[in-house]
Every structure is written in C-alpha cells, then in structure tokens.
Design a protein around this motif. Structure first.
Motif, PDB file in Angstrom:
ATOM      1  N   GLU A 130      47.104 -24.470 -25.052  1.00  0.00           N
ATOM      2  CA  GLU A 130      47.120 -23.148 -25.597  1.00  0.00           C
ATOM      3  C   GLU A 130      47.169 -22.952 -27.173  1.00  0.00           C
ATOM      4  O   GLU A 130      47.320 -21.803 -27.690  1.00  0.00           O
ATOM      5  N   GLN A 131      47.243 -24.044 -27.979  1.00  0.00           N
ATOM      6  CA  GLN A 131      46.791 -24.035 -29.235  1.00  0.00           C
ATOM      7  C   GLN A 131      45.556 -23.347 -29.694  1.00  0.00           C
ATOM      8  O   GLN A 131      45.091 -22.382 -30.581  1.00  0.00           O
ATOM      9  N   ALA A 132      44.608 -23.020 -28.653  1.00  0.00           N
ATOM     10  CA  ALA A 132      43.524 -22.185 -28.585  1.00  0.00           C
ATOM     11  C   ALA A 132      43.597 -21.037 -29.185  1.00  0.00           C
ATOM     12  O   ALA A 132      42.804 -20.399 -29.984  1.00  0.00           O
ATOM     13  N   GLY A 133      44.383 -20.392 -28.533  1.00  0.00           N
ATOM     14  CA  GLY A 133      44.792 -18.805 -29.020  1.00  0.00           C
ATOM     15  C   GLY A 133      45.424 -18.830 -30.302  1.00  0.00           C
ATOM     16  O   GLY A 133      45.416 -17.766 -31.130  1.00  0.00           O
ATOM     17  N   ALA A 134      45.944 -19.731 -30.831  1.00  0.00           N
ATOM     18  CA  ALA A 134      46.925 -19.910 -32.226  1.00  0.00           C
ATOM     19  C   ALA A 134      46.331 -20.528 -33.124  1.00  0.00           C
ATOM     20  O   ALA A 134      45.347 -20.276 -33.783  1.00  0.00           O
ATOM     21  N   THR A 136      56.580 -21.994 -19.460  1.00  0.00           N
ATOM     22  CA  THR A 136      57.313 -22.720 -20.662  1.00  0.00           C
ATOM     23  C   THR A 136      56.447 -23.164 -21.507  1.00  0.00           C
ATOM     24  O   THR A 136      56.887 -23.257 -22.907  1.00  0.00           O
ATOM     25  N   ALA A 137      55.053 -23.528 -21.197  1.00  0.00           N
ATOM     26  CA  ALA A 137      54.150 -24.026 -22.082  1.00  0.00           C
ATOM     27  C   ALA A 137      53.566 -23.098 -23.177  1.00  0.00           C
ATOM     28  O   ALA A 137      53.711 -23.398 -24.259  1.00  0.00           O
ATOM     29  N   ASN A 138      53.689 -21.810 -22.548  1.00  0.00           N
ATOM     30  CA  ASN A 138      53.138 -20.784 -23.682  1.00  0.00           C
ATOM     31  C   ASN A 138      54.088 -20.788 -24.931  1.00  0.00           C
ATOM     32  O   ASN A 138      54.107 -20.483 -25.947  1.00  0.00           O
ATOM     33  N   GLY A 156      53.727 -21.688 -28.921  1.00  0.00           N
ATOM     34  CA  GLY A 156      54.064 -20.989 -29.872  1.00  0.00           C
ATOM     35  C   GLY A 156      54.796 -21.768 -30.979  1.00  0.00           C
ATOM     36  O   GLY A 156      54.607 -21.636 -32.164  1.00  0.00           O
ATOM     37  N   MET A 157      55.779 -22.477 -30.564  1.00  0.00           N
ATOM     38  CA  MET A 157      56.792 -23.241 -31.400  1.00  0.00           C
ATOM     39  C   MET A 157      56.058 -24.259 -32.101  1.00  0.00           C
ATOM     40  O   MET A 157      55.989 -24.338 -33.588  1.00  0.00           O
ATOM     41  N   LEU A 158      55.074 -25.047 -31.317  1.00  0.00           N
ATOM     42  CA  LEU A 158      54.238 -26.107 -32.174  1.00  0.00           C
ATOM     43  C   LEU A 158      53.215 -25.486 -32.987  1.00  0.00           C
ATOM     44  O   LEU A 158      53.109 -26.503 -34.278  1.00  0.00           O
ATOM     45  N   SER A 159      52.550 -24.298 -32.587  1.00  0.00           N
ATOM     46  CA  SER A 159      51.776 -24.015 -33.534  1.00  0.00           C
ATOM     47  C   SER A 159      52.385 -23.327 -35.086  1.00  0.00           C
ATOM     48  O   SER A 159      51.693 -23.356 -35.871  1.00  0.00           O
ATOM     49  N   GLY A 160      53.683 -23.323 -35.007  1.00  0.00           N
ATOM     50  CA  GLY A 160      54.376 -23.194 -36.512  1.00  0.00           C
ATOM     51  C   GLY A 160      54.327 -24.183 -37.212  1.00  0.00           C
ATOM     52  O   GLY A 160      54.853 -24.171 -38.423  1.00  0.00           O
ATOM     53  N   LEU A 161      53.808 -25.316 -36.872  1.00  0.00           N
ATOM     54  CA  LEU A 161      53.721 -26.496 -37.473  1.00  0.00           C
ATOM     55  C   LEU A 161      52.543 -26.546 -38.411  1.00  0.00           C
ATOM     56  O   LEU A 161      52.093 -27.458 -38.955  1.00  0.00           O
TER      57      LEU A 161
END
Ligand code: GLN
Length: 511
Positions: A310-314, A449-451, A455-460
């Motif tokens: 889901e990093q795809a959208g972010a 949960t993954a979504n 979001g938290m991971l893409s904050g990195l």
C-alpha cells in the motif's frame, strides 16, 4: 487458457458486479484526497488523516457485514443493501461537491457520504467474496482459478476508474469533482440493477439450489442435522465476561500507544477482539478451530504484505512525482498514472496464473495455499530489492528511470496474484459454512490494519536534512527507505515458508 474456462455462469455475474462496484470504489478514491484539499480546502495533514481513517474503516466494517450476512440476512440481501448504501454514499459525495459555496453543508454531506460508503462496503465486500466459493462443491479443484478470475474482475474496475473519474473530476476546476463522484454513483447504481436483475438466473450451487438466500448459519444447521453432528452449547456468560476483559485491556493498551487516534485504537482492538470472539464460540469442532487458526496465522503475515504494497498510494507516488523521470518522447506522464499499472498487470497476470498453477499441479509441484502466500511476500521483498538497485547510486537532484518503478510494480503484482486471490480461496475453503462471510471479514481486517500501518511506514519517507529511525536503523536515503520493506517482507516470507508445512497439517486435508 483452459483454467479460465468451464466455470459456472454465476462466476461471470459476480465478475461483472465486482467490476462495477470496484470502479465506483477506486474512482471515488482516486479523486478523494484532491477533493478534500482543493475543493473543501482541508490542509494536507487533515486530508491525509480523513483519507487514512476512511480506507481503514472501509476494511473494518466487513466484520459487521459478514456477521449480519451469516446470521440474519443471507448473502444476496447483504450484497443488495451493501450496494444500495454505497450508491447513497456516492450521491452524497456528488451533492457535497455540488454545494461548495456552503462549506458547512458540503462538509456534512461528505462525512455522511463516507459513512454510507463505509457501511455499504462492509455489507458488500465480504459477502460477494464468499459468494464465489458457494458456486462450487467443497474440495473443487477449480476454486483458486475461480477466485483469480474474480480478482481479474475487481481489477478491471480498479484500472478503468481512476482514468475515467480522474478525467471527469480532476480538471483543475474544483467544481468538476462532482462529475467524478457522479460517474462513481452511476456505476454503483448499475451494480445494484445488474445484481438484482440477474441473481435469480445465475446464482446456483452445483446441485442446482439457489445460493445466498438464507443465512449460512441456517443452511449449515440443516446440513449438520443430515450428518448427525451435534455441537456442545456455549456458555454465554463466560464468553461475555472474557470478551469485556480482553476489550478493556486492549483499549487501554492501544489508547496509550495511539493517544487521541481513536480510529487506530478501534481498528487494532477489533483486529484482536473479533478473532478471539469467534474462537470462543462453543459450537466449533476441533478441526474447524484448527483451520480457523490457519486463517489467523496467515492473515497476520499478510498484514506485512499489504503494509508494504500500500506504499503505492503514498510514498511510491511521491517517489514517482519527485524522483522518477516520467518523460516519454517529450511528454511527461502524470505521476498518478503509475497507480493504473498495477491493476493492468493484475488483469494480464490473472489470465496467465491459473494455467501456471495447473501446470505445476499436473507435475505434483503446486505449492500449498500458505506457501503461495509466502511466495507473494517474497516477491514483494524482491520488488523493493529491484528498486534498491535503481536508487543506490542515484545522484541527488537527478531523477531515476521509470524502469525501476515499473519493474517494482510488475514484480509486486506477480506476488499479489500468488497471495490475494489464493488467500480469499483459502479462507473460503477453511471456514465453516456458518461463518463464511464473517471469516472473509476477518481476512479483510489484515488490510484494515495494514492500511493504518502503511501510513505510519510511509512517514519514514526521506526528507532533506532529516534522519529518521526505525528499530534503531537510520533512514536517510531512498535506498535505506526501500530496504525497510525488503527486510520486513523478506523476514515475514521466510517465517511463513518455515511454518507452511505445519499450517498444511493444521488444514486437515484442505489443500
Ligand atoms: N485490490 C483488491 C480489492 O480491492 C485488494 C483487496 C485487499 O485485500 N487489500 O479487492
């Protein structure tokens, strides 16, 4: 391709229904964050938070929808009301986008629209997914192929929607968003009409019985009687007491971790409480319980798949926009178009994969369902490893070739085809009939949960001058960032590979 042929006609009705429904879901989603920031004038942070909560809740409500379908409504009624609620939601979005001069009203209409979309999706998504399996006898070898065809339908809609709703709604004039929502609304209405007018013609079990009319719980009781199986009575009081204690502890725990973020608290709590609640059901036999455990264990690992995917959208869209050279013969491809690559690849690969599995099956080499999930995770890791090569020696300020992002999406999509439809098929095979839709709801919880986690991971995502850390590792460059996903999905894949033999035993004969 022979694996795509010879399926019940009902499968193609479910295919078309899902194409139309996913068109409306992904069409609305493609323009939603732009609508929030450009038309309703939310700042980026507030818009991202509304977007994250919406996509998180959309995958939480299948639990409720699945429960209602199994216990009270039956699948047909749930699919119908789910689609009706989603149509209401899309038209409220249209009305919101048509009343931009009255900001307060536009906001309320938007929140109302989201509410209907969330509830409607909850009734529709798990039930339509479990309906696929009901067209076949238990143990039918065509089930994985059937779910892959269904998944193709899902992605035909996902591919076309951003292009059409984006074309109509994202014109640069905020007053045009309404046309994107209207297109999504019309497709949802079409979903309702298609399903209602065709269901009586095509939705039958192999023995010719109409399916999805009565709740699965009642259907199974009838079958149980025939088999002379009696289940012990459950102790309701102990169940409620245990449940209250678990819920209170989890709410306190997650409330402490995610201070103030009640949607995250709710999602993470529900992801533990509901699976436990099902296990407390005294009617489960030993074998059923063991199979349900397999679903839970695999669903846990699948969280790491969707969180990286889901990093795809972010973050990957940011990477496409800021660090990828999108020049094609003098024309610059919009960054958002990368999001259509994945559904396009799904449609192509979904055509090929059933043939690959049946080729392996004939040679007695077809992997088990949990192993296919581990393969999916491995491919996700390899996709990120591929892009690591692209950014390793990248010079700051110089954009990298689009080969890297395209290759990543292609490898990820092979992984998705090994994991996602096969996962749905596995859940269907392992669930007791009376919990068929509810267990799909549980499966979709890993996406909810993954979504949130994604979001938290893409904050990195690396930003100039800032060094971020995760578990003691420093993230300063794109290479470091992508490596997080290589390691995360690689480790999850390895553990799942190691567990797969044990899981296969716990499946008690289901393949
Ligand atoms: N693209 C799939 C769909 O919309 C993904 C679902 C999921 O489980 N994350 O159905």
């Amino acid at each position: 391709m022979s694996a795509l042929k010879g399926h019940p006609k009902g499968l193609y009705l479910i295919f078309a229904t899902s194409t139309a429904e996913r068109f409306s879901y992904y069409g609305m989603r493609a323009i939603f964050i732009l609508f929030l920031t450009q038309a309703l004038l939310f700042d980026k942070e507030a818009a991202a938070s509304i977007y994250g909560s919406y996509t998180g809740l959309v995958y939480l409500t299948p639990l409720i929808g699945g429960y209602i379908a199994d216990k009270y409504w039956g699948i047909r009624r749930s699919v119908f009301w789910g689609a009706v609620m989603m149509a209401v939601g899309q038209f409220l979005m249209f009305m919101s986008a048509s009343t931009l001069n009255n900001t307060e009203l536009a906001h309320w209409l938007m929140y109302g629209g989201l509410g209907f979309l969330i509830l409607g999706n909850g009734c529709f998504k798990p039930t339509v997914s479990s309906l696929v399996g009901q067209l076949y006898e238990p143990g039918d070898k065509r089930l994985d192929a059937a779910y892959t065809i269904f998944y193709m339908g899902v992605n035909v809609g996902s591919f076309a929607a951003p292009l059409i709703c984006g074309y109509l709604g994202d014109t640069g004039d905020p007053h045009d968003f309404k046309w994107g929502f209207l297109a999504a609304g019309i497709m949802t209405l079409f979903t309702v009409v298609l399903f209602e007018t065709q269901k009586n013609k095509y939705l039958f079990s192999p023995s010719g019985e109409a399916i999805g009319i009565i709740p699965d719980a009642k259907r199974e009781k009838k079958e149980d009687k025939a088999d002379h199986i009696s289940h012990p009575k459950m102790d309701a009081r102990t169940k409620i007491r245990n449940l209250i204690i678990i819920t209170a502890v989890l709410l306190a725990f997650f409330g402490y971790i995610f201070t103030g973020d009640w949607i995250s608290v709710g999602i993470f709590t529900a992801c533990i409480v509901f699976p436990v609640l099902i296990l407390l059901d005294g009617s489960l036999t030993k074998i059923e319980r063991s199979r349900i455990f397999v679903i839970y264990i695999v669903a846990f690992f699948v969280i790491f798949f969707w969180a990286a995917y889901e990093q795809a959208g972010a973050s990957l869209t940011l990477f496409a926009s800021e660090q990828t050279n999108r020049d094609i013969l003098g024309w610059e491809m919009p960054a958002s178009w990368f999001q259509s690559f994945n559904p396009l690849f799904v449609v192509v690969l979904a055509y090929i994969m059933p043939g690959v599995w049946s080729f392996l099956n004939k040679r007695k080499m077809e992997p088990s369902s949990p192993t296919k999930q581990a393969i999916g995770l491995l491919l996700l890791s390899l996709g990120y490893l591929f892009i690591c090569f692209g950014v390793k020696d990248a010079v700051p300020g110089v954009k990298v070739s689009m080969i890297w992002l395209t290759g990543l999406y292609f490898i990820h999509t092979i992984g998705e085809i090994a994991l996602s439809p096969i996962g749905l098929s596995m859940v269907n095979k392992l669930s007791p009939l009376r919990f068929a839709s509810l267990m799909m709801g549980i499966w979709y919880l890993s996406t909810a949960t993954a979504n949130k986690f994604a979001g938290m991971l893409s904050g990195l995502y690396p930003e100039d001058g800032k060094v971020k850390t995760i578990l003691g590792f420093q993230i300063a460059t794109m290479y470091d960032f992508f490596m997080v996903f290589v390691v995360m999905s690689g480790v999850a894949s390895l553990i799942l590979f190691l567990l797969s033999k044990k899981l296969q035993k716990m499946m008690h004969g289901v393949e």
